[in-house]
Design a protein around this motif. Sequence first.
Motif, short mmCIF file in Angstrom:
data_model
loop_
_atom_site.label_atom_id
_atom_site.label_comp_id
_atom_site.label_asym_id
_atom_site.label_seq_id
_atom_site.Cartn_x
_atom_site.Cartn_y
_atom_site.Cartn_z
N TYR A 44 37.86 35.75 48.70
CA TYR A 44 38.03 34.40 48.16
C TYR A 44 38.84 34.44 46.86
O TYR A 44 39.74 33.62 46.67
N LEU A 45 38.51 35.39 45.99
CA LEU A 45 39.25 35.50 44.73
C LEU A 45 40.73 35.78 44.97
O LEU A 45 41.59 35.21 44.31
N LEU A 46 41.02 36.64 45.94
CA LEU A 46 42.42 36.95 46.24
C LEU A 46 43.14 35.80 46.94
O LEU A 46 44.36 35.67 46.85
N LEU A 47 42.38 34.96 47.63
CA LEU A 47 42.97 33.76 48.22
C LEU A 47 43.28 32.73 47.12
O LEU A 47 44.34 32.12 47.10
N LYS A 48 42.35 32.59 46.20
CA LYS A 48 42.51 31.63 45.10
C LYS A 48 43.56 32.09 44.09
O LYS A 48 44.32 31.29 43.56
N PHE A 49 43.58 33.40 43.82
CA PHE A 49 44.51 33.98 42.86
C PHE A 49 45.30 35.11 43.54
O PHE A 49 45.03 36.29 43.32
N PRO A 50 46.27 34.77 44.41
CA PRO A 50 46.98 35.80 45.19
C PRO A 50 47.74 36.78 44.29
O PRO A 50 48.25 36.40 43.24
N ALA A 79 43.46 37.85 34.59
CA ALA A 79 44.56 37.11 33.98
C ALA A 79 44.82 35.79 34.70
O ALA A 79 45.03 34.75 34.06
N ALA A 80 44.79 35.81 36.03
CA ALA A 80 45.05 34.59 36.80
C ALA A 80 43.95 33.56 36.58
O ALA A 80 44.23 32.36 36.46
N ALA A 81 42.72 34.01 36.53
CA ALA A 81 41.61 33.08 36.30
C ALA A 81 41.72 32.46 34.91
O ALA A 81 41.55 31.24 34.74
N GLU A 82 42.05 33.28 33.92
CA GLU A 82 42.21 32.76 32.56
C GLU A 82 43.36 31.75 32.49
O GLU A 82 43.24 30.70 31.87
N ALA A 83 44.46 32.07 33.15
CA ALA A 83 45.62 31.16 33.18
C ALA A 83 45.27 29.84 33.85
O ALA A 83 45.81 28.79 33.51
N ALA A 84 44.33 29.89 34.81
CA ALA A 84 43.91 28.68 35.51
C ALA A 84 42.81 27.93 34.75
O ALA A 84 42.32 26.91 35.22
N GLY A 85 42.42 28.47 33.59
CA GLY A 85 41.41 27.79 32.78
C GLY A 85 39.99 27.98 33.27
O GLY A 85 39.12 27.15 33.03
N ARG A 140 41.96 44.05 39.55
CA ARG A 140 41.02 43.52 38.56
C ARG A 140 41.75 42.82 37.41
O ARG A 140 41.43 41.69 37.04
N GLU A 141 42.77 43.48 36.87
CA GLU A 141 43.51 42.90 35.75
C GLU A 141 44.22 41.62 36.17
O GLU A 141 44.25 40.63 35.44
N HIS A 142 44.80 41.63 37.37
CA HIS A 142 45.48 40.43 37.87
C HIS A 142 44.50 39.26 38.00
O HIS A 142 44.79 38.14 37.57
#
Length: 166
Positions: free
Chosen positions: A155-161, A74-80, A69-71
């Motif tokens: 899908y989320l784990l594919l987009k933000f591994p 953070a990854a989504a935020e980093a990707a804007g 969840r935290e990853h």
Amino acid sequence: MPPKRRDHQQQRQLLAAASEKLKALNEEQLADAVAYALTDNYADAAIYHRREKTRKTPNMPIGSTKAVREHLHAAAEAAGTNLNAAANEGLRAFLDGTFTPQRAERAAYGSVTDEAANINVRLDKDLSAQARKRCKALADELGWKPNLTQVIKQYLLLKFPMPDSE
């Protein structure tokens, strides 16, 4: 930044003072607008608006671990972006056939040591209804029936591994 709940009474006092100050400055329209924010009518309208928004984009809790969840956040935020937008993007990809989830292997009981946590996303109601129908339709073709949480999580784990799966 919105006030914290414990500051609610203080915020009401500040709004009342602001309304009085605006009246003293002959800004009647602005003073009335601020004063209206203190009324029950305004509060009822705000609650109604929030409920309507929730009905259009209901919450979907997805079981996971705290680390995942935290990853993802953070990854989504980093990707804007945010997880709500990415989850809805995943539903669109699933519906147009560019993404198909794989059958997930369940971890052996007791093998997951990380703390359990939900990933909460708000889904477009129409997209999620269409995706549920597609899940049912794909069951025969895949030999198993995917569900929305599997579609979105994969899908989320594919987009933000996760870093160790790259």
